[in-house]
Scaffold this motif. Structure first.
Motif, PDB file in Angstrom:
ATOM      1  N   ALA A 155       0.836  -1.206   0.000  1.00  0.00           N
ATOM      2  CA  ALA A 155       0.000   0.000   0.000  1.00  0.00           C
ATOM      3  C   ALA A 155       0.872   1.258   0.000  1.00  0.00           C
ATOM      4  CB  ALA A 155      -0.940  -0.008   1.203  1.00  0.00           C
ATOM      5  N   ALA A 156       1.974   1.222   0.742  1.00  0.00           N
ATOM      6  CA  ALA A 156       2.880   2.376   0.785  1.00  0.00           C
ATOM      7  C   ALA A 156       3.522   2.616  -0.581  1.00  0.00           C
ATOM      8  CB  ALA A 156       3.955   2.168   1.855  1.00  0.00           C
ATOM      9  N   TYR A 157       3.894   1.544  -1.286  1.00  0.00           N
ATOM     10  CA  TYR A 157       4.441   1.705  -2.636  1.00  0.00           C
ATOM     11  C   TYR A 157       3.430   2.438  -3.522  1.00  0.00           C
ATOM     12  CZ  TYR A 157       7.867  -2.111  -1.766  1.00  0.00           C
ATOM     13  OH  TYR A 157       8.870  -2.920  -1.290  1.00  0.00           O
ATOM     14  N   ALA A 158       2.174   2.012  -3.466  1.00  0.00           N
ATOM     15  CA  ALA A 158       1.139   2.611  -4.315  1.00  0.00           C
ATOM     16  C   ALA A 158       0.923   4.084  -3.959  1.00  0.00           C
ATOM     17  CB  ALA A 158      -0.164   1.823  -4.183  1.00  0.00           C
ATOM     18  N   ARG A 159       0.865   4.393  -2.667  1.00  0.00           N
ATOM     19  CA  ARG A 159       0.687   5.794  -2.252  1.00  0.00           C
ATOM     20  C   ARG A 159       1.860   6.648  -2.706  1.00  0.00           C
ATOM     21  NH1 ARG A 159      -0.840   3.266   2.609  1.00  0.00           N
ATOM     22  NH2 ARG A 159       1.192   3.775   3.539  1.00  0.00           N
ATOM     23  N   LEU A 160       3.054   6.125  -2.545  1.00  0.00           N
ATOM     24  CA  LEU A 160       4.254   6.865  -2.918  1.00  0.00           C
ATOM     25  C   LEU A 160       4.286   7.117  -4.421  1.00  0.00           C
ATOM     26  CD1 LEU A 160       6.884   8.131  -1.911  1.00  0.00           C
ATOM     27  CD2 LEU A 160       7.958   5.885  -2.182  1.00  0.00           C
ATOM     28  N   LEU A 161       3.943   6.125  -5.209  1.00  0.00           N
ATOM     29  CA  LEU A 161       3.935   6.305  -6.664  1.00  0.00           C
ATOM     30  C   LEU A 161       2.890   7.340  -7.065  1.00  0.00           C
ATOM     31  CD1 LEU A 161       4.980   5.559  -9.453  1.00  0.00           C
ATOM     32  CD2 LEU A 161       3.312   3.685  -9.488  1.00  0.00           C
ATOM     33  N   ALA A 162       1.713   7.260  -6.478  1.00  0.00           N
ATOM     34  CA  ALA A 162       0.646   8.214  -6.814  1.00  0.00           C
ATOM     35  C   ALA A 162       1.032   9.647  -6.477  1.00  0.00           C
ATOM     36  CB  ALA A 162      -0.640   7.827  -6.081  1.00  0.00           C
ATOM     37  N   ALA A 163       1.912   9.830  -5.529  1.00  0.00           N
ATOM     38  CA  ALA A 163       2.328  11.168  -5.096  1.00  0.00           C
ATOM     39  C   ALA A 163       3.448  11.758  -5.958  1.00  0.00           C
ATOM     40  CB  ALA A 163       2.786  11.122  -3.635  1.00  0.00           C
ATOM     41  N   GLN A 164       3.999  10.974  -6.879  1.00  0.00           N
ATOM     42  CA  GLN A 164       5.136  11.454  -7.667  1.00  0.00           C
ATOM     43  C   GLN A 164       4.671  12.287  -8.861  1.00  0.00           C
ATOM     44  OE1 GLN A 164       8.144  11.093  -6.332  1.00  0.00           O
ATOM     45  NE2 GLN A 164       6.958  10.002  -4.777  1.00  0.00           N
ATOM     46  N   PRO A 165       5.217  13.490  -9.005  1.00  0.00           N
ATOM     47  CA  PRO A 165       4.905  14.288 -10.200  1.00  0.00           C
ATOM     48  C   PRO A 165       5.416  13.584 -11.456  1.00  0.00           C
ATOM     49  CG  PRO A 165       5.989  15.624  -8.510  1.00  0.00           C
ATOM     50  CD  PRO A 165       6.086  14.200  -8.073  1.00  0.00           C
ATOM     51  N   GLU A 166       4.689  13.743 -12.527  1.00  0.00           N
ATOM     52  CA  GLU A 166       5.061  13.107 -13.801  1.00  0.00           C
ATOM     53  C   GLU A 166       6.154  13.887 -14.535  1.00  0.00           C
ATOM     54  OE1 GLU A 166       3.894  10.207 -15.375  1.00  0.00           O
ATOM     55  OE2 GLU A 166       2.873   9.711 -13.516  1.00  0.00           O
ATOM     56  N   GLU A 167       6.306  15.157 -14.182  1.00  0.00           N
ATOM     57  CA  GLU A 167       7.285  16.003 -14.864  1.00  0.00           C
ATOM     58  C   GLU A 167       8.171  16.697 -13.842  1.00  0.00           C
ATOM     59  OE1 GLU A 167       5.308  18.607 -17.580  1.00  0.00           O
ATOM     60  OE2 GLU A 167       4.150  16.984 -18.470  1.00  0.00           O
ATOM     61  N   ALA A 168       9.295  17.206 -14.318  1.00  0.00           N
ATOM     62  CA  ALA A 168      10.225  17.920 -13.443  1.00  0.00           C
ATOM     63  C   ALA A 168       9.625  19.252 -13.012  1.00  0.00           C
ATOM     64  CB  ALA A 168      11.549  18.147 -14.164  1.00  0.00           C
ATOM     65  N   GLY A 169       9.887  19.597 -11.780  1.00  0.00           N
ATOM     66  CA  GLY A 169       9.443  20.882 -11.259  1.00  0.00           C
ATOM     67  C   GLY A 169      10.492  21.954 -11.491  1.00  0.00           C
ATOM     68  N   PRO A 170      10.125  23.208 -11.243  1.00  0.00           N
ATOM     69  CA  PRO A 170      11.075  24.310 -11.426  1.00  0.00           C
ATOM     70  C   PRO A 170      12.320  24.123 -10.560  1.00  0.00           C
ATOM     71  CG  PRO A 170       8.866  25.122 -10.887  1.00  0.00           C
ATOM     72  CD  PRO A 170       8.835  23.638 -10.737  1.00  0.00           C
ATOM     73  N   GLY A 171      13.465  24.283 -11.171  1.00  0.00           N
ATOM     74  CA  GLY A 171      14.725  24.200 -10.438  1.00  0.00           C
ATOM     75  C   GLY A 171      15.229  22.793 -10.179  1.00  0.00           C
ATOM     76  N   GLU A 172      14.465  21.771 -10.535  1.00  0.00           N
ATOM     77  CA  GLU A 172      14.928  20.390 -10.327  1.00  0.00           C
ATOM     78  C   GLU A 172      15.935  20.017 -11.405  1.00  0.00           C
ATOM     79  OE1 GLU A 172      11.476  17.870  -8.146  1.00  0.00           O
ATOM     80  OE2 GLU A 172      11.266  18.110 -10.312  1.00  0.00           O
ATOM     81  N   LYS A 173      16.943  19.273 -10.998  1.00  0.00           N
ATOM     82  CA  LYS A 173      17.983  18.832 -11.928  1.00  0.00           C
ATOM     83  C   LYS A 173      17.827  17.335 -12.164  1.00  0.00           C
ATOM     84  CE  LYS A 173      20.230  22.749 -11.972  1.00  0.00           C
ATOM     85  NZ  LYS A 173      20.240  23.628 -13.075  1.00  0.00           N
TER      86      LYS A 173
END
Length: 180
Positions: A155-173
């Protein structure tokens, strides 16, 4: 969640299988499908976050700094700071550490960390983390004692994956190959 997965694991334990879970098992199939639909960057983010706990546990069990070095190399690779051959050497060291271990939990964790860090190369390695980490949980606690921990981790794997942005955010390398 149905506990039919325990029957499969018990069969594998009785056959003395080293690996007790498979990506196509009913317990893991929804996660495998979600990983298959996620962007390469989201899967990499997920793996780098999800591997923290097994890497820390492995370091505690072994006293080795290899798991931490492996994770650091994967993070650098994902950020485009080092190349694949450099990161691959660290990942392979983590897999090779398993050969030195007598503890089946530690062996499984070596492969969990190596597989998670290999996600930077290809998302197809993504299911290696749960397959091996859940095996480590069963090796640590036994059956049926591991049931709650296994189900919570899935369940934690699924929650963690769902929380991940699909694209890079500003300033991320991130390395360019993860952004395609």
């Amino acid at each position: 969640m149905e506990r039919k997965w325990m029957d499969l694991v018990l069969e594998r334990l009785n056959r003395r299988n080293a690996v007790l879970f498979r990506a196509q098992d009913p317990l893991l199939r929804p996660l495998a499908e979600a990983l298959g639909q996620a962007s390469r960057l989201a899967v990499a983010r997920w793996a780098l976050e999800a591997v923290k706990e097994p890497a820390a546990r492995l370091e505690a069990l072994t006293g080795s700094d290899i798991p931490g070095r492996t994770l650091a190399a994967a993070r650098c690779w994902a950020a485009g700071k080092i190349t694949m051959p450099v990161a691959k050497r660290e990942i392979l060291l983590c897999h090779h550490l398993a050969a030195e271990m007598q503890d089946p939990e530690a062996v499984a964790l070596c492969h969990a960390v190596g597989q998670a860090c290999s996600v930077i190369h290809t998302p197809r390695h993504g299911m290696g983390l749960p397959v091996y980490e859940l095996t480590a949980l069963v090796r640590r606690y036994g059956l049926p004692e591991a049931a709650g921990a296994v189900e919570e981790r899935v369940a934690a794997y699924a929650r963690l994956l769902a929380a991940q942005p699909e694209e890079a955010g500003p300033g991320e390398k991130w390395a360019a190959f993860l952004l395609r």
